[in-house]
Design a protein around this motif. Structure first.
Motif, short mmCIF file in Angstrom:
data_model
loop_
_atom_site.label_atom_id
_atom_site.label_comp_id
_atom_site.label_asym_id
_atom_site.label_seq_id
_atom_site.Cartn_x
_atom_site.Cartn_y
_atom_site.Cartn_z
N LEU A 328 0.82 -1.20 0.00
CA LEU A 328 0.00 0.00 0.00
C LEU A 328 0.86 1.25 0.00
N THR A 329 1.91 1.25 0.78
CA THR A 329 2.82 2.40 0.82
C THR A 329 3.49 2.59 -0.53
N ALA A 330 3.95 1.48 -1.14
CA ALA A 330 4.61 1.58 -2.44
C ALA A 330 3.67 2.13 -3.50
N TYR A 331 2.38 1.81 -3.39
CA TYR A 331 1.40 2.32 -4.35
C TYR A 331 0.99 3.77 -4.07
N GLY A 332 1.50 4.35 -2.98
CA GLY A 332 1.23 5.75 -2.70
C GLY A 332 0.06 6.00 -1.78
N LEU A 333 -0.50 4.95 -1.17
CA LEU A 333 -1.63 5.10 -0.27
C LEU A 333 -1.17 5.12 1.19
N ASP A 334 -1.97 5.76 2.05
CA ASP A 334 -1.77 5.67 3.50
C ASP A 334 -2.33 4.33 3.97
N PRO A 335 -1.51 3.44 4.52
CA PRO A 335 -2.00 2.09 4.83
C PRO A 335 -3.19 2.08 5.79
N ASP A 336 -3.16 2.90 6.83
CA ASP A 336 -4.26 2.88 7.80
C ASP A 336 -5.58 3.29 7.14
N ARG A 337 -5.54 4.39 6.41
CA ARG A 337 -6.76 4.87 5.76
C ARG A 337 -7.24 3.87 4.70
N ALA A 338 -6.31 3.37 3.88
CA ALA A 338 -6.70 2.46 2.80
C ALA A 338 -7.30 1.17 3.35
N LEU A 339 -6.67 0.60 4.38
CA LEU A 339 -7.18 -0.65 4.92
C LEU A 339 -8.55 -0.46 5.56
N LEU A 355 -4.72 -7.61 -0.96
CA LEU A 355 -3.70 -7.16 -1.91
C LEU A 355 -4.17 -7.34 -3.34
N ASP A 356 -4.92 -8.40 -3.62
CA ASP A 356 -5.48 -8.57 -4.96
C ASP A 356 -6.34 -7.37 -5.34
N VAL A 357 -7.21 -6.93 -4.44
CA VAL A 357 -8.11 -5.82 -4.74
C VAL A 357 -7.33 -4.53 -4.96
N VAL A 358 -6.37 -4.26 -4.08
CA VAL A 358 -5.59 -3.03 -4.17
C VAL A 358 -4.74 -3.03 -5.44
N TYR A 364 -5.04 -1.77 -12.99
CA TYR A 364 -6.01 -1.86 -14.08
C TYR A 364 -7.21 -0.92 -13.93
N ARG A 365 -7.90 -0.99 -12.77
CA ARG A 365 -9.18 -0.29 -12.68
C ARG A 365 -9.02 1.22 -12.72
N ILE A 366 -8.12 1.78 -11.90
CA ILE A 366 -8.00 3.23 -11.84
C ILE A 366 -7.45 3.81 -13.15
N PRO A 367 -6.45 3.18 -13.81
CA PRO A 367 -6.07 3.69 -15.12
C PRO A 367 -7.21 3.71 -16.13
N ALA A 368 -8.12 2.71 -16.07
CA ALA A 368 -9.28 2.71 -16.97
C ALA A 368 -10.19 3.88 -16.64
N VAL A 369 -10.42 4.13 -15.35
CA VAL A 369 -11.25 5.26 -14.94
C VAL A 369 -10.64 6.58 -15.42
N GLU A 472 -13.59 3.32 -2.53
CA GLU A 472 -12.29 2.79 -2.93
C GLU A 472 -11.73 3.58 -4.11
N ARG A 473 -12.58 3.93 -5.06
CA ARG A 473 -12.12 4.76 -6.17
C ARG A 473 -11.58 6.09 -5.67
N ALA A 474 -12.28 6.71 -4.70
CA ALA A 474 -11.90 8.02 -4.21
C ALA A 474 -10.54 8.00 -3.51
N LEU A 475 -10.14 6.85 -2.96
CA LEU A 475 -8.82 6.75 -2.32
C LEU A 475 -7.68 7.14 -3.25
N TRP A 476 -7.87 6.91 -4.54
CA TRP A 476 -6.79 7.07 -5.52
C TRP A 476 -6.74 8.47 -6.12
N GLU A 477 -7.66 9.35 -5.74
CA GLU A 477 -7.62 10.71 -6.27
C GLU A 477 -6.30 11.37 -5.88
N GLY A 478 -5.61 11.90 -6.86
CA GLY A 478 -4.32 12.53 -6.62
C GLY A 478 -3.18 11.57 -6.41
N VAL A 479 -3.46 10.25 -6.45
CA VAL A 479 -2.43 9.23 -6.25
C VAL A 479 -2.12 8.49 -7.53
#
Length: 480
Positions: A328-339, A355-358, A364-369, A472-479
């Motif tokens: 989660l950290t490597a992907y740029g997310l805050d682990p506590d908030r994301a989990l 981990l599969d979902v993240v 795949y999913r966020i780049p498509a969005v 879950e989608r909103a977690l990735w805004e700006g990330v």
């Protein structure tokens, strides 16, 4: 009749004619090694086009993927820049829509001759289908001094130029071309959308499980070329690589891919450490297309993409909470908030399942969005049907949609991934949406926008939904 000469194909079932192994460029070996594709040679008389041509040289998939994702037929060879055409109306003036397929395989595997990519069902339904081979791995995508970058993408452009010049003779309309691809095939399309030379070669595009976010910056591409050259004991130049026999080059290429998977260290691999793909298009940075690209888009992903890479290998059960948080950290997310967000709807999920979902979202999913957000009028989908294989754990994994898209569920190459009884009704729905999009630009649901975020969910009961898994989608805004 093509620009290079006449070809003779074969008439098959349901009035579908196939023309296989037609060269669209000259063999990219010998003096043409590591060069941009050159025009194919002409011939006299009639060329037989009844068997698949050679495919691009490559190392085989490592187990267990060698049984889950078959490579195809025809064998590797130097005259690999060829394509296949299926048509219900061989001859000029048909005016039919055209679909041009770019296969996946991580830019290092795959071929257009895989039996699962037979285009007969598209032709049966009134669409001319073309499937394309292009250079892979080192020959297609390694950045080398003395050679143009992205040679595999230049091959794809050359194939699309061939389609523009010749498809009318096969009943297709050169101004009704839709390019479609899966995984790395879709990622390549994401680059072609912003490539000036590709402008005007297709008016619609379907991107399955890949969009515009996967590429290597030049510094990373140089790291990877240097590492592969080190394996071989040479300098990272086109001239030196051209002197290495394929019998040595391909195993070294496979070793490189395996090493990056075992040691995804950014110090060694730069950008490629996160997606574990050493062969990708080389670009200076992310450049999403906008309305000016002039291409209608259908883009989407599968709900549990990453299970293909985690379940058959046993990695799903090896993931610890610590490794999940590091990812989660490597992907740029805050682990506590994301989990907190991901666990809210999956309270019993294991670290591997999370981990599969993240990873599915990041890869795949966020780049498509993001691509759908960037190009107004885009259609977005999610493939959610879960495979029964591996005790039902394989799920809606990467590549699970392919048999449904090609309406080719009976092909034995899909059995290992889909089981023995995948639902034909879902194939009717998915394949029908692709045909409708290629024909009219409307696959059957509303365009995506930031207000409704309409997404077609393909399952045994398919229906559009508004903004699925919004938190879950909103977690990735700006990330991402």
């Amino acid at each position: 009749m093509t620009r290079q000469g006449a070809v003779r194909g074969r008439m098959g079932d349901e009035g579908v004619a196939s023309f296989l192994g037609i060269p669209y460029a000259a063999p990219p070996f010998g003096p043409r090694r590591f060069r941009a594709p050159a025009a194919p040679p002409s011939w006299e008389g009639v060329r037989e086009a009844k068997a698949y041509g050679p495919t691009a040289p490559k190392a085989p998939y490592a187990p267990p993927f060698d049984t889950l994702i078959p490579e195809g037929r025809g064998g590797d060879g130097e005259d690999c820049l060829n394509l296949n055409v299926w048509t219900p109306q061989p001859g000029p003036n048909g005016g039919l829509p055209v679909l041009v397929w770019l296969h996946g395989g991580g830019f290092a595997n795959g071929s257009s001759s895989a039996s699962g990519y037979d285009g007969s069902a598209f032709a049966r339904d009134g669409v001319v289908c073309v499937t394309v081979n292009y250079r892979l791995g080192t020959d297609g995508f390694l950045s080398l001094d003395g050679a143009p970058d992205n040679r595999g993408l230049l091959d794809q452009i050359a194939a699309l130029e061939w389609v523009r010049e010749n498809i009318e003779s096969f009943g297709g309309a050169p101004d009704r071309v839709t390019v479609f691809g899966e995984s790395s095939g879709a990622m390549g399309i994401g680059v072609l959308l912003g490539t000036e030379r590709a402008a005007g070669l297709f008016g619609r595009a379907i991107l399955q499980s890949g969009a515009a976010h996967h590429f290597l910056r030049p510094a990373t591409a140089a790291l990877i070329a240097a590492r592969l050259a080190e394996y071989l004991g040479i300098e990272p130049t086109a001239e030196r690589f051209a002197a290495v026999p394929l019998a040595e080059l391909l195993p070294a290429q496979a070793r490189l891919r395996a090493e990056i998977g075992r040691r995804p260290d950014p110090e060694l691999w730069g950008d490629a450490a996160l997606n574990v793909m050493p062969f990708e298009p080389v670009l200076p940075g992310l450049a999403l297309p906008g309305p000016e690209c002039g291409v209608q888009l259908l883009v989407g992903s599968n709900r549990e993409e990453n299970r293909l890479f985690m379940v058959p290998t046993g990695r799903m059960d090896a993931i610890t909470e610590e490794r999940l948080r590091l990812a989660l950290t490597a992907y740029g997310l805050d682990p506590d908030r994301a989990l907190a967000v991901y666990r809210a709807t999956r309270p019993q999920a294991s670290p591997g399942e999370l981990l599969d979902v993240v990873a599915t979202d990041w890869f795949y999913r966020i780049p498509a969005v993001r691509l759908a957000e960037a190009v107004p009028g885009s259609r977005l989908y999610e493939f959610a049907w879960r495979s029964p294989q591996f005790g039902g754990r394989l799920g809606a994994c990467h590549a699970a949609e392919l048999g449904f898209v090609f309406d080719n569920l009976r092909d034995p190459s899909y059995a290992a991934m889909l089981g023995n009884c995948p639902p034909q009704s879902l194939a009717d729905t998915v394949h029908g949406a692709w045909v409708a999009f290629a024909t009219t630009g409307d696959p059957g649901w509303a365009p995506y926008d930031r207000a409704a975020r309409t997404t077609m969910i393909f399952d045994e009961e398919s229906a559009p939904r508004q903004d699925p898994r919004a938190r879950e989608r909103a977690l990735w805004e700006g990330v991402r």
